[in-house]
Design an enzyme around this catalytic site. Structure first.
Site, PDB file in Angstrom:
ATOM      1  CB  VAL A  69      -1.875  22.174 -48.328  1.00 33.93           C
ATOM      2  CG1 VAL A  69      -1.391  21.686 -49.684  1.00 33.93           C
ATOM      3  CG2 VAL A  69      -1.591  23.664 -48.196  1.00 33.93           C
ATOM      4  CE  LYS A  93      -5.885  17.097 -38.749  1.00 36.09           C
ATOM      5  NZ  LYS A  93      -4.777  17.685 -39.520  1.00 36.09           N
ATOM      6  CG  LEU A 120      -4.512  25.813 -51.449  1.00 34.15           C
ATOM      7  CD1 LEU A 120      -4.839  26.135 -50.010  1.00 34.15           C
ATOM      8  CD2 LEU A 120      -5.126  24.494 -51.849  1.00 34.15           C
ATOM      9  CD  GLU A 142      -5.387  28.929 -43.914  1.00 37.74           C
ATOM     10  OE1 GLU A 142      -6.090  29.447 -43.047  1.00 37.74           O
ATOM     11  OE2 GLU A 142      -4.269  28.443 -43.689  1.00 37.74           O
ATOM     12  CE  LYS A 153       3.562  28.343 -51.226  1.00 40.23           C
ATOM     13  NZ  LYS A 153       2.159  28.161 -51.228  1.00 40.23           N
ATOM     14  CB  CYS A 199       1.477  30.790 -46.231  1.00 45.07           C
ATOM     15  SG  CYS A 199       0.813  29.154 -46.355  1.00 45.07           S
TER      16      CYS A 199
HETATM   17  C1  UDX Z   1      -1.092  32.890 -48.895  1.00 45.32           C
HETATM   18  C2  UDX Z   1      -0.926  33.035 -50.413  1.00 45.32           C
HETATM   19  O1  UDX Z   1      -1.822  34.048 -50.891  1.00 45.32           O
HETATM   20  C3  UDX Z   1      -1.195  31.700 -51.101  1.00 45.32           C
HETATM   21  O2  UDX Z   1      -0.947  31.817 -52.493  1.00 45.32           O
HETATM   22  C4  UDX Z   1      -0.270  30.633 -50.503  1.00 45.32           C
HETATM   23  O3  UDX Z   1      -0.536  29.364 -51.074  1.00 45.32           O
HETATM   24  C5  UDX Z   1      -0.458  30.563 -49.002  1.00 45.32           C
HETATM   25  O4  UDX Z   1      -0.248  31.860 -48.421  1.00 45.32           O
HETATM   26  P1  UDX Z   1      -3.138  32.768 -47.195  1.00 45.32           P
HETATM   27  O5  UDX Z   1      -2.124  32.659 -46.107  1.00 45.32           O
HETATM   28  O6  UDX Z   1      -4.312  31.851 -47.181  1.00 45.32           O
HETATM   29  O7  UDX Z   1      -2.457  32.595 -48.632  1.00 45.32           O
HETATM   30  O8  UDX Z   1      -3.726  34.255 -47.125  1.00 45.32           O
HETATM   31  P2  UDX Z   1      -3.661  35.565 -48.013  1.00 45.32           P
HETATM   32  O9  UDX Z   1      -4.942  35.775 -48.680  1.00 45.32           O
HETATM   33  O10 UDX Z   1      -2.450  35.605 -48.855  1.00 45.32           O
HETATM   34  O11 UDX Z   1      -3.526  36.681 -46.858  1.00 45.32           O
HETATM   35  C6  UDX Z   1      -2.399  36.695 -45.985  1.00 45.32           C
HETATM   36  C7  UDX Z   1      -2.446  37.862 -45.053  1.00 45.32           C
HETATM   37  O12 UDX Z   1      -2.241  39.085 -45.743  1.00 45.32           O
HETATM   38  C8  UDX Z   1      -3.780  38.031 -44.321  1.00 45.32           C
HETATM   39  O13 UDX Z   1      -3.515  38.356 -42.968  1.00 45.32           O
HETATM   40  C9  UDX Z   1      -4.445  39.205 -45.014  1.00 45.32           C
HETATM   41  O14 UDX Z   1      -5.303  39.924 -44.175  1.00 45.32           O
HETATM   42  C10 UDX Z   1      -3.233  40.036 -45.411  1.00 45.32           C
HETATM   43  N1  UDX Z   1      -3.453  40.892 -46.596  1.00 45.32           N
HETATM   44  C11 UDX Z   1      -3.727  40.327 -47.798  1.00 45.32           C
HETATM   45  C12 UDX Z   1      -3.348  42.274 -46.467  1.00 45.32           C
HETATM   46  O15 UDX Z   1      -3.096  42.821 -45.390  1.00 45.32           O
HETATM   47  N2  UDX Z   1      -3.533  43.057 -47.596  1.00 45.32           N
HETATM   48  C13 UDX Z   1      -3.802  42.519 -48.816  1.00 45.32           C
HETATM   49  O16 UDX Z   1      -3.950  43.303 -49.783  1.00 45.32           O
HETATM   50  C14 UDX Z   1      -3.911  41.105 -48.924  1.00 45.32           C
END
Ligand code: UDX
Length: 429
Positions: free
Chosen positions: A11, A35, A153, A155, A204, A260
């Site tokens: 972030v 880092k 956001l 990843e 959040k 997250c």
């Molecule tokens: C998440 C939130 O989307 C983001 O808004 C917040 O700021 C941080 O946490 P992130 O952890 O980067 O983001 O990944 P995300 O795209 O949300 O996916 C999380 C997990 O859910 C992944 O393991 C993904 O494979 C899984 N997933 C996602 C599913 O199994 N099905 C879906 O339809 C979407």
């Protein structure tokens, strides 16, 4: 504007480089000296599409600097974003030690008005604690504001999400803080919601918990689909076309992982508990996610009969595609379980292998998917990397001991895989 970001994790680094890209002078501070040294030398410690270019470009323009000195940040910048990690501690609470430390250091160096913005995901009321901590540790009474500006956001698409968000949430207590944040976000075209600090903090938690709920909901539907022979992909499409539901986050699969969703869900359950509310819905969401992992092992043993001594090739290790992040990746739990069952595992991932190597020292990591397929009894797809879409299944079939594909992310059309002569297992189809 002169801005600093404390914490150069996902972030922090994305926020720092994007704010520099928007024309601000940004100092990004981290207490990890190695880092900081790497970043100064333009070596980016994480894989995130587009991040390296953005960091390099803005270092060159002299808009982005790295430092390990919070004092420098507090002296030189009016706005200080806190983006340090808030890991999960043993009982599921968010560990706020990092936030407290940073707040204390900011306070000790405070000489004139500063706006301190929480960017990390923090439990509701952290804003209050940050304010108290600064008041206790400041050398004398100095005017300052605390605000909450949660980051949404994802990843793998972090830069895009920062620059084109669905919304920007700003939790403030003063007009001054509000105007500063509105000015920072002026170049970004998105609805801006101004709230009090506690509401912003809750938004959040509620957002991430709702996303996790959508995923567990569709995974529960997938279980029903498997029992009656329906296709969850079609069902998700059918319900997702209803605008009130929306099609996103309805992909059934191996369950959610990452830094997250699992952590924030646990933290939210804890927050509710402390407020004397038993958030049972979220407990079930978590349970469904855990069961989804067990289902994978169960389906593997149903398809391979005796697991002991079999070879399973795993494609994809990161918690989702386009990242090198393996935090809470479902693949790690599956690997641990399969090792216990006496399975021989081979694995490949385009970005996640160095980090997986640190956890499973003896795991056979392969150079490419074909090496994984060679002599495997099953090819298990755990992450839907684009690269896997282009696989030569004709070649894969020849290499495998038995032609079995377990697509735990539903990335392929079953009929196409079957046409190549494979047995196909998906999730909910
Ligand atoms: C998440 C939130 O989307 C983001 O808004 C917040 O700021 C941080 O946490 P992130 O952890 O980067 O983001 O990944 P995300 O795209 O949300 O996916 C999380 C997990 O859910 C992944 O393991 C993904 O494979 C899984 N997933 C996602 C599913 O199994 N099905 C879906 O339809 C979407």
């Amino acid at each position: 504007m002169e801005i600093s970001i404390i914490g150069a994790g996902y972030v922090g680094l994305v926020t720092a480089s994007c704010l520099a890209e928007l024309g601000n002078n940004v100092i990004c501070v981290d207490n990890d000296l190695k880092k900081v040294k790497k970043l100064k030398n333009q070596i980016i410690p994480i894989y995130e599409p587009g991040l390296e270019e953005l960091v390099k470009k803005n270092i060159k323009r002299k808009r982005l600097h790295f430092s390990s000195d919070i004092k420098e940040a507090v002296d030189k910048t009016e706005v200080i974003f806190i983006a340090v990690g808030t890991p999960r501690n043993e009982d599921g609470d968010a560990d706020l030690t990092g936030i407290e430390k940073v707040a204390t250091q900011i306070a000790k160096n405070l000489r004139t008005y500063r706006l301190i913005v929480e960017k990390s995901t923090v439990p509701v009321e952290t804003g209050e604690w940050v304010k108290r901590t600064i008041n206790i540790n400041a050398p004398y009474q100095i005017d300052f504001d605390v605000a909450s500006n949660p980051e949404f956001l994802r990843e793998g698409s972090a830069i895009h999400d920062f620059m084109h968000p669905d919304r920007i949430v700003i939790g403030v207590e003063s007009e001054r803080a509000k105007n500063i944040l509105l000015k920072i976000y002026k170049p970004i075209k998105a609805p801006i919601l101004v709230t009090d600090i506690k509401s912003a903090e809750l938004i959040k938690h509620a957002s991430n918990s709702f996303l996790a709920t959508k995923i567990s909901f569709i995974n529960a539907i997938a279980n029903i689909c498997e029992r009656i022979g329906a296709d969850v992909v079609k069902v998700a499409e059918g319900i997702g076309l209803d605008k009130r539901i929306g099609k996103d986050f309805l992909k059934a699969g191996a369950g959610y992982g990452g830094s997250c969703l699992p952590k924030d869900l646990d933290a939210f359950i804890k927050i509710a508990e402390k407020l004397n509310y038993n958030f049972e819905l979220l407990k079930i969401v978590k349970k469904i996610n855990e069961e989804q992992k067990k289902n994978i092992i169960k389906k593997l043993s149903e398809s391979l009969w005796i697991l002991k001594g079999k070879t399973i090739g795993i494609l994809g290790l990161t918690f989702k595609p386009n990242t090198d992040d393996i935090r809470n990746a479902v693949s790690l739990d599956i690997i641990s379980e399969l090792i216990k069952e006496g399975v021989y595992i081979k694995a490949y991932d385009p970005q996640g292998m160095p980090k997986v190597r640190n956890i499973f020292k003896d795991l056979k990591l392969s150079l490419n998917p074909y090496e994984v397929a060679k002599d495997s009894d099953c090819l298990l797809i755990m992450t839907e990397w684009n690269e896997f879409k282009k696989l030569d299944f004709h070649r894969i079939k020849k290499l495998m001991k038995q032609p079995l594909i377990f697509d735990a992310r539903n990335m392929f059309e079953p009929e196409i895989i079957k046409k190549h002569g494979f047995r196909y297992i998906g999730i909910g189809r």
